[in-house]
Design an enzyme around this catalytic site. Sequence first.
Site, PDB file in Angstrom:
ATOM      1  N   CYS A 266       0.835  -1.210   0.000  1.00  0.00           N
ATOM      2  CA  CYS A 266       0.000   0.000   0.000  1.00  0.00           C
ATOM      3  C   CYS A 266       0.866   1.256   0.000  1.00  0.00           C
ATOM      4  O   CYS A 266       0.530   2.259  -0.641  1.00  0.00           O
ATOM      5  CB  CYS A 266      -0.928   0.000   1.215  1.00  0.00           C
ATOM      6  SG  CYS A 266      -2.040  -1.415   1.270  1.00  0.00           S
TER       7      CYS A 266
ATOM      8  N   ARG B 211      -8.028  -4.202  -3.020  1.00  0.00           N
ATOM      9  CA  ARG B 211      -7.574  -3.050  -3.823  1.00  0.00           C
ATOM     10  C   ARG B 211      -8.560  -2.823  -4.972  1.00  0.00           C
ATOM     11  O   ARG B 211      -8.460  -3.485  -5.998  1.00  0.00           O
ATOM     12  CB  ARG B 211      -6.179  -3.314  -4.390  1.00  0.00           C
ATOM     13  CG  ARG B 211      -5.153  -3.587  -3.344  1.00  0.00           C
ATOM     14  CD  ARG B 211      -3.775  -3.817  -3.920  1.00  0.00           C
ATOM     15  NE  ARG B 211      -2.957  -4.482  -2.933  1.00  0.00           N
ATOM     16  CZ  ARG B 211      -2.412  -3.873  -1.883  1.00  0.00           C
ATOM     17  NH1 ARG B 211      -2.571  -2.565  -1.728  1.00  0.00           N
ATOM     18  NH2 ARG B 211      -1.705  -4.535  -1.004  1.00  0.00           N
TER      19      ARG B 211
END
Lengths: 220, 73
Positions: free
Chosen positions: A55, A132
């Site tokens: 991330c 995601r």
Amino acid sequence: MDQTGCCDALPRMPRIGEPAPSFEAETTQGDLRLEDYAGSWLVLFSHPADFTPVCTTEFLAFARLYPTFQENGCELLGLSTDSVYSHIAWVRNIEAVFGVRIAFPIVADAGREVARAYGMIMPAESSTEAVRTVFVIDDRQIVRAVLSYPMTTGRNVDEILRLVQALRATDKHGVATPAGWLPGDKAIVAPPRTQEMAEERIKAGDPDCRDWYFCLRTPG
Amino acid sequence: MACVKPNGELTPAALEVLVRIASSATDKEVADAVARPVHQARAILRELIKADMAARDGELYRITPTGRARIGG
């Protein structure tokens, strides 16, 4: 309870062409509503958790291209199910460690209201964290593209920018865009709908027409 | 609220917005004046309205007497 251990039925993911679900959420830049973005394009993207390496690389990539997204009339809005305090600590850490400021807001969706409305929770992957996902939402707040990636695979932010640029070119010039299209490249002209129009195209001898159904032109 | 600090003071961004709407303005004009994206200007204006420092008339936002007192105008 279903097989994943998740007790609540999850709404389905909004589909391309549907209105983006409204929300009001706490973010690192105060409370924001989807409607605050009306008139601008928006990339709403979720990540599983703050302070995780994949991330962090994605946020560095989004931050690098944020000015280019804005030049293309598009804002960025991140989201995870972490608290706003976690988000603040993480963006401060990214700035301290990598020297990169995260200038776009991040939704703190600890109650998972936004994640559920957008189908970002995929229980077979994780029943608590958002996977995601990327939603490209246009200036009329219609979902124009949806991407989903697993926890382990970071996204290609250049491709997300290219997607926004391609969609905007389609809206502006009424063209479709071929594989790998980039601004400045030739785009695809809609194929003819009648035999007569197809024959006209062939007779015109346009070098950018490889066949009656396959013609390119520079947008604009 | 994000534009009002715990001690009741306004954030610098909220103060900038309040000063701009001393003569009424649209959300886009406010955003241009304070060099921030329109979504941020809209969020700040909404909070200023909640705090009774701003009011909205159609497309235009204007400062209220409470807001004017806050900026000392």
